[in-house]
Design an enzyme around this catalytic site. Structure first.
Site, PDB file in Angstrom:
ATOM      1  N   HIS A   1      73.105  34.495 -18.067  1.00  0.00           N
ATOM      2  CA  HIS A   1      74.171  34.847 -17.126  1.00  0.00           C
ATOM      3  C   HIS A   1      74.212  33.846 -15.990  1.00  0.00           C
ATOM      4  O   HIS A   1      73.186  33.353 -15.549  1.00  0.00           O
ATOM      5  CB  HIS A   1      74.004  36.268 -16.574  1.00  0.00           C
ATOM      6  CG  HIS A   1      72.660  36.523 -15.951  1.00  0.00           C
ATOM      7  ND1 HIS A   1      71.541  36.799 -16.705  1.00  0.00           N
ATOM      8  CD2 HIS A   1      72.250  36.534 -14.665  1.00  0.00           C
ATOM      9  CE1 HIS A   1      70.503  36.979 -15.905  1.00  0.00           C
ATOM     10  NE2 HIS A   1      70.905  36.818 -14.661  1.00  0.00           N
TER      11      HIS A   1
ATOM     12  N   HIS B   1      75.377  33.487 -12.129  1.00  0.00           N
ATOM     13  CA  HIS B   1      75.831  34.135 -10.903  1.00  0.00           C
ATOM     14  C   HIS B   1      76.879  33.233 -10.257  1.00  0.00           C
ATOM     15  O   HIS B   1      76.672  32.019 -10.154  1.00  0.00           O
ATOM     16  CB  HIS B   1      74.682  34.267  -9.897  1.00  0.00           C
ATOM     17  CG  HIS B   1      73.515  35.080 -10.363  1.00  0.00           C
ATOM     18  ND1 HIS B   1      73.286  36.365  -9.917  1.00  0.00           N
ATOM     19  CD2 HIS B   1      72.497  34.794 -11.211  1.00  0.00           C
ATOM     20  CE1 HIS B   1      72.169  36.828 -10.472  1.00  0.00           C
ATOM     21  NE2 HIS B   1      71.666  35.894 -11.263  1.00  0.00           N
TER      22      HIS B   1
END
Ligand code: AMP
Ligand code: ZN
Length: 115
Positions: free
Chosen positions: A102, A104
Site C-alpha cells: 500500500h 500512503h
C-alpha cells in the site's frame, strides 16, 4: 487475481470489511486510512495480494506506475492544493504493519499528527 483470506486489505477489496473508498478501477483501490496522520490520508492498494514492496519486480512496473500516476488526481479531487507526501513502508525495519502493498498519500494543511 490472488487474495489472502486473512489479509485485511484483501478483505476490503472483497467488500467483507467496510472502507471509505475514494477510487476503484480494475487494478487499484483507494480508501481513507482509518488512523489518518494528515487532514487527507488515503491508501492506494493493488487489488491483487502483493505482500510488500520487497516482492515487487520488473513485471510490476506498470502497476506501480499507475499507483504513482493516480496520486495527483486523487489529491486534487480531495481538495489538496499545497503539496502531498507519498510513503511506502516495507518490512519490519520499514515499519510495515499491514502485509499487503500500500502507498500512503497524505496532504492538507499542517500541522499533521505525524509524518
Ligand atoms: P503501514 O504501517 O504502512 O503498514 O500502514 C498500515 C496503515 O493501514 C495504517 O496507517 C493503518 O491506520 C491503516 N489501516 C489499518 N487497517 C485499516 C482499515 N481497516 N481501514 C483503513 N485503514 C486501515
Ligand atoms: Zn492482501
Amino acid at each position: 487475481m490472488s487474495a489472502d483470506p486473512h489479509c485485511i486489505f484483501c478483505r476490503i477489496v472483497a467488500g467483507q470489511i467496510p472502507a471509505k473508498k475514494v477510487h476503484e478501477d480494475d487494478e487499484l483501490l483507494v480508501f481513507h486510512d482509518i488512523h489518518p496522520w494528515a487532514p487527507v490520508h488515503v491508501l492506494v492498494i493493488p487489488k491483487d495480494h502483493i505482500a510488500s514492496h520487497a516482492d515487487v519486480g520488473d513485471a510490476h512496473a506498470p502497476l506501480l506506475g499507475r499507483m504513482l500516476a493516480l496520486a495527483p488526481k486523487l489529491m486534487r479531487d480531495l481538495g489538496v492544493t499545497n503539496g502531498f507526501r507519498t510513503v511506502i513502508n516495507t518490512g519490519p525495519d520499514g515499519g510495515q504493519e499491514v502485509h499487503h502493498l500500500h502507498m500512503h498519500v497524505m496532504g492538507g494543511p499542517r500541522p499533521w499528527v505525524k509524518g
